[in-house]
Design a protein around this motif. Sequence first.
Motif, short mmCIF file in Angstrom:
data_model
loop_
_atom_site.label_atom_id
_atom_site.label_comp_id
_atom_site.label_asym_id
_atom_site.label_seq_id
_atom_site.Cartn_x
_atom_site.Cartn_y
_atom_site.Cartn_z
N ILE A 122 30.75 30.12 39.16
CA ILE A 122 32.18 30.23 39.42
C ILE A 122 32.53 31.67 39.76
O ILE A 122 31.75 32.59 39.49
CB ILE A 122 33.02 29.78 38.19
CG1 ILE A 122 32.76 30.71 36.99
CG2 ILE A 122 32.75 28.32 37.83
CD1 ILE A 122 33.70 30.46 35.81
N LEU A 123 33.69 31.85 40.36
CA LEU A 123 34.22 33.20 40.61
C LEU A 123 35.23 33.51 39.54
O LEU A 123 36.17 32.74 39.30
CB LEU A 123 34.84 33.28 42.00
CG LEU A 123 33.87 33.20 43.17
CD1 LEU A 123 34.64 33.20 44.50
CD2 LEU A 123 32.88 34.36 43.14
N GLN A 124 35.06 34.67 38.88
CA GLN A 124 35.94 35.03 37.77
C GLN A 124 36.52 36.42 38.01
O GLN A 124 35.81 37.36 38.35
CB GLN A 124 35.15 35.03 36.46
CG GLN A 124 35.99 35.27 35.22
CD GLN A 124 35.15 35.30 33.96
OE1 GLN A 124 34.49 36.29 33.67
NE2 GLN A 124 35.18 34.21 33.20
N ALA A 131 36.65 46.96 30.27
CA ALA A 131 35.99 48.24 30.53
C ALA A 131 35.54 48.38 31.99
O ALA A 131 34.98 49.41 32.35
CB ALA A 131 34.79 48.39 29.60
N LYS A 132 35.80 47.36 32.80
CA LYS A 132 35.50 47.47 34.23
C LYS A 132 36.23 48.69 34.79
O LYS A 132 37.36 48.99 34.39
CB LYS A 132 35.96 46.21 34.97
CG LYS A 132 35.07 45.01 34.76
CD LYS A 132 33.90 45.03 35.71
CE LYS A 132 33.11 43.75 35.64
NZ LYS A 132 31.95 43.76 36.54
N LYS A 133 35.59 49.37 35.75
CA LYS A 133 36.18 50.60 36.25
C LYS A 133 36.76 50.45 37.65
O LYS A 133 36.25 49.71 38.48
CB LYS A 133 35.14 51.73 36.23
CG LYS A 133 34.75 52.15 34.82
CD LYS A 133 33.86 53.36 34.82
CE LYS A 133 33.54 53.81 33.39
NZ LYS A 133 32.67 55.01 33.36
N HIS A 134 37.85 51.17 37.88
CA HIS A 134 38.48 51.27 39.20
C HIS A 134 38.58 52.74 39.55
O HIS A 134 39.26 53.51 38.85
CB HIS A 134 39.88 50.63 39.17
CG HIS A 134 40.64 50.84 40.45
ND1 HIS A 134 40.37 50.13 41.61
CD2 HIS A 134 41.67 51.68 40.76
CE1 HIS A 134 41.19 50.52 42.56
NE2 HIS A 134 41.99 51.45 42.07
N ARG A 151 41.84 43.04 41.43
CA ARG A 151 40.43 43.00 41.05
C ARG A 151 39.69 41.97 41.87
O ARG A 151 40.18 40.85 42.09
CB ARG A 151 40.27 42.64 39.57
CG ARG A 151 40.61 43.76 38.62
CD ARG A 151 41.98 43.62 38.02
NE ARG A 151 42.10 42.43 37.17
CZ ARG A 151 43.26 41.83 36.90
NH1 ARG A 151 44.38 42.28 37.43
NH2 ARG A 151 43.30 40.77 36.10
N GLU A 152 38.51 42.35 42.32
CA GLU A 152 37.68 41.43 43.08
C GLU A 152 37.04 40.41 42.13
O GLU A 152 36.54 40.77 41.07
CB GLU A 152 36.58 42.19 43.82
CG GLU A 152 37.06 43.02 44.99
CD GLU A 152 37.58 42.16 46.13
OE1 GLU A 152 37.03 41.05 46.35
OE2 GLU A 152 38.55 42.58 46.79
#
Length: 310
Positions: A122-124, A131-134, A151-152
């Motif tokens: 699945i795509l989430q 904690a994902k970074k941008h 967010r991608e």
Amino acid sequence: MARVVYNSRGESMIAGLLLLDKPQDASSFDMVREVKGILKVKKVGHFGTLDPMATGLLLIALDQATKFFDLFQERSKTYRATVELGVCTDTYDMTGTVLRRKSVSVSEGELKEALNRFLGDILQVPPMFSAKKHQGQPLYKLAREGKSIEREPVKVRIESLNLTEFSSSSFSFDVTTSSGTYIRSLANDIGELLGTGAALSALRRIRIGDFHVEHAITLEDLRQSAEEENYLRYILPIESIFPEFPKIILTPRGAVLAGNGAKVPLEEVAKVEGVRADYFKLFDDEGRFLCLAKPDIPQRVFRPVVMLQH
């Protein structure tokens, strides 16, 4: 059991893997700090973060085990989750600000049908509070400033998803996922599919690869065992981090080469346990783990990638 090795100054260094049962309302970094203080180890880290609200299995790397963070293979993980229906929050769990509530009417059959829609690849979309970074900055810091970033979606895999409890306002399930899956996002997405909204209210990690929370120690028990000086029985040897990699016993000459970080010719292999893989664990004839090495088939050698101090 882990071995105690000594550095050039004669100081003891506990190196190995500790399976810790993290309590609720403590961050993964809190656990690292606590373990460092209890065991008096200078270098401590963890494989895989758990949110503060979550409990369960946290893999703690001690001293030289931290050298293997970059090579830690993607492993599936199993969680036990509880979700509240009819509520949406900004964090996708019940620790966040409630954005809306509504009454719900969902049957067990409707819920099971919805859960089945999430099986497989699945795509989430990662949550903003993560904690994902941008552009080098963690998303949760931007979220705390009231910012929302596009967010991608990320491809993840739900290997199994089994309903364990159901009521008119909540449900619980066991889920096995690929690494990098956010159970909070899964709960939110289930709520969106049902049209009710949903937020994660409890989460426990029970497995990472071959490691299970049943074999983990609590912080309280670790503290007591340290006081009684019998804590080493809870620390797994470094090589246990990679149960999937074959084991190679080297000749004495091969062990010297591996210990010095030099390439090891195939002729210096005394015994092989396991099948061909991307990496091999190299040992001397006394059973000491020397290094993780990568095979170079054309050159007929093993090239050390990460070496241990003995």
